[in-house]
Design a protein around this motif. Structure first.
Motif, PDB file in Angstrom:
ATOM      1  N   GLY A 107       0.816  -1.206   0.000  1.00  0.00           N
ATOM      2  CA  GLY A 107       0.000   0.000   0.000  1.00  0.00           C
ATOM      3  C   GLY A 107       0.852   1.259   0.000  1.00  0.00           C
ATOM      4  N   ASN A 108       0.226   2.344   0.367  1.00  0.00           N
ATOM      5  CA  ASN A 108       0.891   3.636   0.396  1.00  0.00           C
ATOM      6  C   ASN A 108       1.805   3.704   1.618  1.00  0.00           C
ATOM      7  OD1 ASN A 108       1.655   6.289   0.431  1.00  0.00           O
ATOM      8  ND2 ASN A 108      -0.407   7.085   0.047  1.00  0.00           N
ATOM      9  N   LEU A 109       3.083   3.775   1.377  1.00  0.00           N
ATOM     10  CA  LEU A 109       4.043   3.742   2.479  1.00  0.00           C
ATOM     11  C   LEU A 109       3.995   4.993   3.348  1.00  0.00           C
ATOM     12  CD1 LEU A 109       7.077   2.127   0.672  1.00  0.00           C
ATOM     13  CD2 LEU A 109       5.348   1.042   2.082  1.00  0.00           C
ATOM     14  N   ARG A 110       3.621   6.120   2.765  1.00  0.00           N
ATOM     15  CA  ARG A 110       3.563   7.357   3.540  1.00  0.00           C
ATOM     16  C   ARG A 110       2.540   7.295   4.654  1.00  0.00           C
ATOM     17  NH1 ARG A 110       4.983  12.673   0.287  1.00  0.00           N
ATOM     18  NH2 ARG A 110       6.777  11.799  -0.326  1.00  0.00           N
ATOM     19  N   HIS A 111       1.444   6.655   4.376  1.00  0.00           N
ATOM     20  CA  HIS A 111       0.353   6.628   5.347  1.00  0.00           C
ATOM     21  C   HIS A 111       0.196   5.260   5.998  1.00  0.00           C
ATOM     22  CE1 HIS A 111      -0.628  10.599   3.967  1.00  0.00           C
ATOM     23  NE2 HIS A 111      -0.720  10.171   2.726  1.00  0.00           N
ATOM     24  N   ASN A 112       1.191   4.425   5.855  1.00  0.00           N
ATOM     25  CA  ASN A 112       1.126   3.085   6.420  1.00  0.00           C
ATOM     26  C   ASN A 112       1.421   3.158   7.913  1.00  0.00           C
ATOM     27  OD1 ASN A 112       1.904   0.393   7.263  1.00  0.00           O
ATOM     28  ND2 ASN A 112       1.795  -0.107   5.077  1.00  0.00           N
ATOM     29  N   PRO A 113       0.495   2.708   8.763  1.00  0.00           N
ATOM     30  CA  PRO A 113       0.711   2.814  10.210  1.00  0.00           C
ATOM     31  C   PRO A 113       1.889   1.971  10.714  1.00  0.00           C
ATOM     32  CG  PRO A 113      -1.294   1.577   9.747  1.00  0.00           C
ATOM     33  CD  PRO A 113      -0.799   2.117   8.437  1.00  0.00           C
ATOM     34  N   VAL A 114       2.203   0.857  10.053  1.00  0.00           N
ATOM     35  CA  VAL A 114       3.343   0.040  10.486  1.00  0.00           C
ATOM     36  C   VAL A 114       4.633   0.838  10.330  1.00  0.00           C
ATOM     37  CG1 VAL A 114       4.697  -2.027   9.983  1.00  0.00           C
ATOM     38  CG2 VAL A 114       2.199  -2.156   9.987  1.00  0.00           C
ATOM     39  N   VAL A 115       4.794   1.480   9.189  1.00  0.00           N
ATOM     40  CA  VAL A 115       6.005   2.267   8.930  1.00  0.00           C
ATOM     41  C   VAL A 115       6.041   3.477   9.860  1.00  0.00           C
ATOM     42  CG1 VAL A 115       7.250   3.625   7.209  1.00  0.00           C
ATOM     43  CG2 VAL A 115       6.154   1.480   6.541  1.00  0.00           C
ATOM     44  N   ARG A 116       4.944   4.202   9.916  1.00  0.00           N
ATOM     45  CA  ARG A 116       4.890   5.420  10.741  1.00  0.00           C
ATOM     46  C   ARG A 116       5.153   5.109  12.207  1.00  0.00           C
ATOM     47  NH1 ARG A 116      -0.048   6.901   9.734  1.00  0.00           N
ATOM     48  NH2 ARG A 116      -0.861   5.802  11.557  1.00  0.00           N
ATOM     49  N   ASN A 117       4.469   4.114  12.743  1.00  0.00           N
ATOM     50  CA  ASN A 117       4.632   3.781  14.159  1.00  0.00           C
ATOM     51  C   ASN A 117       6.020   3.231  14.459  1.00  0.00           C
ATOM     52  OD1 ASN A 117       2.010   4.612  14.559  1.00  0.00           O
ATOM     53  ND2 ASN A 117       1.161   2.545  14.541  1.00  0.00           N
ATOM     54  N   SER A 118       6.574   2.450  13.548  1.00  0.00           N
ATOM     55  CA  SER A 118       7.917   1.900  13.759  1.00  0.00           C
ATOM     56  C   SER A 118       8.972   3.005  13.770  1.00  0.00           C
ATOM     57  CB  SER A 118       8.248   0.874  12.670  1.00  0.00           C
ATOM     58  OG  SER A 118       7.393  -0.236  12.761  1.00  0.00           O
ATOM     59  N   VAL A 119       8.857   3.946  12.841  1.00  0.00           N
ATOM     60  CA  VAL A 119       9.811   5.057  12.790  1.00  0.00           C
ATOM     61  C   VAL A 119       9.653   5.939  14.030  1.00  0.00           C
ATOM     62  CG1 VAL A 119      10.440   7.173  11.546  1.00  0.00           C
ATOM     63  CG2 VAL A 119      10.027   5.060  10.281  1.00  0.00           C
ATOM     64  N   LEU A 120       8.429   6.239  14.398  1.00  0.00           N
ATOM     65  CA  LEU A 120       8.188   7.094  15.562  1.00  0.00           C
ATOM     66  C   LEU A 120       8.710   6.446  16.847  1.00  0.00           C
ATOM     67  CD1 LEU A 120       7.005   9.697  16.699  1.00  0.00           C
ATOM     68  CD2 LEU A 120       4.799   8.526  16.865  1.00  0.00           C
ATOM     69  N   ALA A 121       8.432   5.162  17.032  1.00  0.00           N
ATOM     70  CA  ALA A 121       8.905   4.469  18.237  1.00  0.00           C
ATOM     71  C   ALA A 121      10.431   4.426  18.285  1.00  0.00           C
ATOM     72  CB  ALA A 121       8.334   3.057  18.283  1.00  0.00           C
ATOM     73  N   ALA A 122      11.060   4.117  17.154  1.00  0.00           N
ATOM     74  CA  ALA A 122      12.523   4.074  17.113  1.00  0.00           C
ATOM     75  C   ALA A 122      13.111   5.461  17.391  1.00  0.00           C
ATOM     76  CB  ALA A 122      13.000   3.546  15.765  1.00  0.00           C
ATOM     77  N   PHE A 123      12.464   6.515  16.876  1.00  0.00           N
ATOM     78  CA  PHE A 123      12.956   7.872  17.095  1.00  0.00           C
ATOM     79  C   PHE A 123      12.861   8.263  18.567  1.00  0.00           C
ATOM     80  CE2 PHE A 123      12.797  12.511  16.963  1.00  0.00           C
ATOM     81  CZ  PHE A 123      13.906  12.768  16.183  1.00  0.00           C
ATOM     82  N   ILE A 124      11.755   7.921  19.205  1.00  0.00           N
ATOM     83  CA  ILE A 124      11.588   8.229  20.632  1.00  0.00           C
ATOM     84  C   ILE A 124      12.641   7.485  21.454  1.00  0.00           C
ATOM     85  CG2 ILE A 124      10.059   7.899  22.618  1.00  0.00           C
ATOM     86  CD1 ILE A 124       7.708   8.468  20.651  1.00  0.00           C
ATOM     87  N   ILE A 125      12.842   6.216  21.159  1.00  0.00           N
ATOM     88  CA  ILE A 125      13.861   5.436  21.873  1.00  0.00           C
ATOM     89  C   ILE A 125      15.244   6.056  21.666  1.00  0.00           C
ATOM     90  CG2 ILE A 125      15.092   3.220  21.881  1.00  0.00           C
ATOM     91  CD1 ILE A 125      12.329   1.928  21.229  1.00  0.00           C
ATOM     92  N   GLY A 126      15.560   6.423  20.430  1.00  0.00           N
ATOM     93  CA  GLY A 126      16.861   7.025  20.132  1.00  0.00           C
ATOM     94  C   GLY A 126      17.081   8.336  20.861  1.00  0.00           C
ATOM     95  N   GLU A 127      16.099   9.228  20.847  1.00  0.00           N
ATOM     96  CA  GLU A 127      16.245  10.523  21.516  1.00  0.00           C
ATOM     97  C   GLU A 127      16.386  10.363  23.029  1.00  0.00           C
ATOM     98  OE1 GLU A 127      16.703  13.626  20.258  1.00  0.00           O
ATOM     99  OE2 GLU A 127      16.745  12.728  18.268  1.00  0.00           O
ATOM    100  N   CYS A 128      15.612   9.463  23.611  1.00  0.00           N
ATOM    101  CA  CYS A 128      15.748   9.210  25.055  1.00  0.00           C
ATOM    102  C   CYS A 128      17.138   8.657  25.371  1.00  0.00           C
ATOM    103  CB  CYS A 128      14.674   8.230  25.532  1.00  0.00           C
ATOM    104  SG  CYS A 128      13.013   8.919  25.545  1.00  0.00           S
ATOM    105  N   ALA A 129      17.626   7.772  24.525  1.00  0.00           N
ATOM    106  CA  ALA A 129      18.967   7.205  24.733  1.00  0.00           C
ATOM    107  C   ALA A 129      20.038   8.282  24.622  1.00  0.00           C
ATOM    108  CB  ALA A 129      19.223   6.075  23.732  1.00  0.00           C
TER     109      ALA A 129
END
Length: 185
Positions: free
Chosen positions: A76-98
């Protein structure tokens, strides 16, 4: 079933590992060129390994999640795909906290060893360099995962080794750019 034979695995893995070795040598040379500046600020030497590790590890974590999702039929549309969006957002939050936690740990260690730098300066250095690294690494992760899948290569064989190595290169570059921007060295 030649895909999971020793010959198949080595045939797909060797070019990637060879390429990552070249990138690793290049990254080492960047550090070598700035060695005098790094020795003058030993606290930066404490910071570099952990900072570059966070970017590569969270990028590899993101790559593994995307690889699994691609194997399960992510489309499907990768821009609006919740798997991609949520995975990137979660990884970003973990990275910034680290990165924030890393700044505090390096500050405490530097204070104990007498090679300290202000906490605010270390926090700015970690967060700016770290954010640069995360943006570049995650963009590379998404690109490598989807391009390798599109061309029939297994993202498991390409994403993690490439991203771990690119995380080192991008992290070192980000640290030196941030040090220059903040006027530390």
């Amino acid at each position: 079933m030649s895909y999971y034979t020793v010959r198949g695995i080595v045939g797909r893995g060797f070019p990637v590992i060879f390429f990552t070795s070249i990138i690793g040598i290049f990254t080492g040379q960047i550090l070598n060129l700035r060695l005098e500046n790094l020795v003058a600020m030993p606290i930066i030497l404490l910071l570099i390994p952990a900072l570059i590790k966070i970017g590569g590890d969270t990028g590899s974590m993101l790559g593994a999640r995307l690889s699994s999702a691609l194997h399960m039929g992510l489309g499907g549309n990768l821009r609006h795909n919740p798997v991609v969006r949520n995975s990137v957002l979660a990884a970003f939050i973990i990275g910034e906290c680290a990165f924030a936690f890393l700044a505090v740990i390096v500050w405490m260690t530097g204070s104990i060893l007498g090679i300290g730098m202000g906490l605010a300066t270390l926090m700015k250095l970690c967060l700016i360099a770290g954010t640069f690294e995360l943006i570049m690494v995650y963009t590379s992760t998404l690109t490598i995962a989807f391009v390798s899948h599109r061309f029939g290569a297994d993202p498991d064989d390409t994403v993690i080794p490439l991203i771990a190595t690119l995380g080192d290169l991008i992290g070192v570059t980000g640290i030196f750019i941030t040090i220059h921007l903040l006027g530390i060295i």
